[in-house]
Motif scaffolding. Structure first.
Motif, short mmCIF file in Angstrom:
data_model
loop_
_atom_site.label_atom_id
_atom_site.label_comp_id
_atom_site.label_asym_id
_atom_site.label_seq_id
_atom_site.Cartn_x
_atom_site.Cartn_y
_atom_site.Cartn_z
N ASP A 4 0.83 -1.19 0.00
CA ASP A 4 0.00 0.00 0.00
C ASP A 4 0.88 1.26 0.00
N THR A 5 0.42 2.26 -0.70
CA THR A 5 1.16 3.51 -0.78
C THR A 5 1.10 4.24 0.56
N ILE A 6 2.26 4.75 0.98
CA ILE A 6 2.33 5.49 2.23
C ILE A 6 1.86 6.92 1.96
N ARG A 7 0.81 7.32 2.60
CA ARG A 7 0.23 8.65 2.41
C ARG A 7 0.35 9.44 3.70
N LEU A 8 0.02 10.73 3.58
CA LEU A 8 0.02 11.57 4.78
C LEU A 8 -1.02 11.10 5.79
N ALA A 9 -2.11 10.52 5.26
CA ALA A 9 -3.11 9.99 6.18
C ALA A 9 -2.54 8.86 7.04
N THR A 10 -1.60 8.09 6.47
CA THR A 10 -0.96 7.02 7.24
C THR A 10 -0.14 7.61 8.38
N ILE A 11 0.63 8.68 8.07
CA ILE A 11 1.40 9.34 9.13
C ILE A 11 0.47 9.90 10.20
N GLY A 12 -0.63 10.51 9.75
CA GLY A 12 -1.58 11.05 10.73
C GLY A 12 -2.18 9.97 11.61
N ARG A 13 -2.45 8.78 11.02
CA ARG A 13 -3.00 7.69 11.83
C ARG A 13 -1.98 7.20 12.85
N ILE A 14 -0.70 7.20 12.47
CA ILE A 14 0.34 6.81 13.43
C ILE A 14 0.39 7.81 14.58
N LEU A 15 0.35 9.09 14.25
CA LEU A 15 0.42 10.12 15.30
C LEU A 15 -0.81 10.07 16.19
N ARG A 16 -1.96 9.74 15.61
CA ARG A 16 -3.19 9.74 16.41
C ARG A 16 -3.29 8.52 17.31
N LEU A 17 -2.87 7.37 16.82
CA LEU A 17 -3.05 6.13 17.57
C LEU A 17 -1.81 5.71 18.36
N ARG A 18 -0.66 6.30 18.06
CA ARG A 18 0.57 5.93 18.76
C ARG A 18 1.24 7.14 19.42
N TRP A 19 0.44 8.15 19.75
CA TRP A 19 1.04 9.36 20.28
C TRP A 19 1.69 9.14 21.63
N ARG A 20 1.15 8.24 22.43
CA ARG A 20 1.77 7.97 23.74
C ARG A 20 3.15 7.33 23.56
N LEU A 21 3.22 6.33 22.69
CA LEU A 21 4.51 5.68 22.45
C LEU A 21 5.51 6.66 21.84
N LEU A 22 5.06 7.47 20.89
CA LEU A 22 5.95 8.44 20.27
C LEU A 22 6.43 9.48 21.28
N ALA A 23 5.54 9.88 22.19
CA ALA A 23 5.94 10.84 23.22
C ALA A 23 6.99 10.25 24.15
N VAL A 24 6.81 8.99 24.54
CA VAL A 24 7.79 8.34 25.42
C VAL A 24 9.13 8.21 24.72
N LEU A 25 9.12 7.80 23.45
CA LEU A 25 10.37 7.65 22.71
C LEU A 25 11.04 8.99 22.47
N THR A 26 10.26 10.03 22.25
CA THR A 26 10.85 11.37 22.07
C THR A 26 11.54 11.84 23.34
N VAL A 27 10.89 11.64 24.48
CA VAL A 27 11.52 12.01 25.76
C VAL A 27 12.77 11.17 26.00
N LEU A 28 12.70 9.88 25.65
CA LEU A 28 13.87 9.03 25.80
C LEU A 28 15.02 9.52 24.91
N GLY A 29 14.72 9.92 23.68
CA GLY A 29 15.76 10.45 22.80
C GLY A 29 16.37 11.73 23.33
N ALA A 30 15.53 12.59 23.95
CA ALA A 30 16.06 13.81 24.55
C ALA A 30 17.00 13.48 25.72
N LEU A 31 16.64 12.49 26.51
CA LEU A 31 17.51 12.08 27.61
C LEU A 31 18.82 11.50 27.11
#
Length: 466
Positions: A4-31
């Motif tokens: 399937d073609t990767i679209r902006l809607a796919t990125i938006g779905r990742i941000l909407r449904l995985r925002w907690r995981l992405l937030a934890v990983l972002t804080v971990l990267g900052a540390l």
């Protein structure tokens, strides 16, 4: 692999449904970036001093002076003058850089852990460079540079006076020998005067080696890159991008079956149709015990994100027509009325609700042999996909597999088919269930049948009767 073609809607779905995981990983990267700034890249400050080269210089000569400024000899002399504990000339060579600027200027930069040390390092490196360059060109600095030519002039003047005295003391007679001696002495004095004149004319050229340090280096106020802020932001951004790319890569490598024909082929049976199941907010989901499962629920990774967004469904009557058509095709597959098992993967809530609706629709259909209802007779069983077990053949002879698309791999679906074969059940058909978004308003003539669905689903993998 999912193509399937990767679209902006796919990125938006990742941000909407995985925002907690992405937030934890972002804080971990900052540390991690902050830790790298403290351990691998401690704060550094850079100060610069400028050295002016007098006279005319070619570009290649300036580059030679740049190499001299960063040479080990200058670094060793600088380290000896600074006297820093544990810092030698080899380490200073990595901290001191030089470059040629416009206007015959050599810019010498020194890097240290504090602004004061960086300023001292650059000033001392510039001073030692000037002294070393003057030494290797045969010149001197300060009073030494002017003392040698002045002493030479004095000696020449003294020699001239001696020659005059000798010429006056020669035989005042007009003999040939005296005339020749006076002439030789005059030639000697003339040669000395010409040599001194040439020496004075060559003096500006010798000043070419003169260098002047253009004041002390300015004390730096900001850290040299990479700064702590840059490393923290870079680490957070890197972890965020890696997490998003990891989700996209996992989606591209996803081997779960999405199309109905693929699922039917994996089960070795025929596709009877697809049915719609309205989404329910707050529907019961099987929860695995243990701290790992709680962490997964907290991070939001216990729900799938790469499944297609549910489409808007029609009314209740339209959905029930799909179930009736599936029951009609199922009756066409059976040579005679009999009982069937409806096999549902454990944990597939969409398939479980669809199976319950199929049971309700089958009960409402009249039997072709009599006026009684309930043809075919269906019983729902849920089997785990890791070790599927189907009840042995008994009152039921045959299996109807109901599952949702995009949740199971070919190996898992094949395991269900093998479990049915082990229980001596022929897979008579496959039904694929998909979630849909129900309309907010419903017509008055079509009541919901959810209570019927809930009562129809009681079977388990143990084979207990309804």
């Amino acid at each position: 692999m999912n193509d399937d073609t990767i679209r902006l809607a796919t990125i938006g779905r990742i941000l909407r449904l995985r925002w907690r995981l992405l937030a934890v990983l972002t804080v971990l990267g900052a540390l991690v970036g902050y830790g790298a700034s403290a351990v691998l890249f401690p704060p550094r400050y850079t100060a610069s001093a400028s050295v002016l080269l007098l006279g005319q210089w070619e570009e290649r000569e300036l580059l030679t002076q740049v190499d001299i400024a960063t040479s080990s000899s200058v670094a060793d002399r600088t380290a000896a003058e600074l006297g820093w504990s544990g810092v030698g000339g080899g380490e200073l060579r990595d901290r001191v850089t030089a470059e040629a600027a416009d206007g015959n200027i050599i810019k010498i930069s020194g890097t240290a852990d504090t602004p004061e040390r960086a300023q001292r390092l650059s000033d001392q490196a510039a001073r030692q460079f000037v002294e070393f360059a003057a030494r290797i060109t045969g010149g001197g600095t300060g009073s030494e540079a002017t003392a040698a030519p002045e002493a030479l002039r004095k000696k020449v003047d003294e020699a001239g006076r001696r020659i005059t005295d000798l010429a006056n003391a020669a035989d005042p007679g007009r003999t040939v020998e005296s005339v020749q001696a006076r002439t030789a002495l005059e030639k000697l004095r003339t040669s000395l005067e010409e040599a001194m004149t040439k020496l004075d004319q060559a003096a500006p050229a010798n000043n070419k080696a003169g260098m002047v340090v253009m004041g002390p280096a300015a004390r730096p106020g900001d850290e040299a890159p990479p700064t702590t802020t840059q490393l923290v932001v870079g680490g957070a951004l890197l972890f965020f991008l890696v997490a998003v790319v990891g989700h996209l890569t996992a989606a591209r490598m996803n081997r779960r079956l999405r199309a109905g024909p693929e699922i039917a082929a994996a089960l070795g049976s025929v596709l009877l149709g697809t049915v719609d199941v309205p989404e329910e907010r707050g529907a019961h989901q099987p929860e695995a015990p243990g701290p790992r499962a709680r962490i997964r629920r907290l991070l939001g990774v216990d729900t799938r994100w790469d499944t297609p967004a549910p489409q808007r469904s029609g009314d209740e009557a339209g959905r029930r027509i799909r179930y009736r058509r599936v029951c009609a095709r199922l009756r066409e597959q059976l040579p005679a009325p009999r009982r069937l098992l409806v096999v549902v993967p454990y944990g597939d809530e969409i398939a479980r609700r669809a199976a319950g609706q199929l049971v309700a629709e089958a009960r409402s259909e009249p039997s072709p042999a009599s006026s009684s209802r309930g043809y075919p007779v269906l019983r729902v069983v849920e089997v785990p996909v890791d070790r599927p077990t189907v009840p042995d053949r008994g009152p039921e002879s045959g299996a109807l597999v109901v599952l949702s698309a995009g949740n199971w791999t070919a190996e898992e679906v094949g395991g269900i088919a093998e479990a049915c074969a082990d229980g001596r059940h022929e897979v008579v058909g496959v039904v694929v269930a998909g979630p849909v978004r129900a309309r907010a308003t419903r017509s008055a003539g079509h009541p919901e049948d959810h209570p019927t669905v809930a009562l129809a689903v009681h079977g388990r993998a143990t084979g207990d009767s309804v």
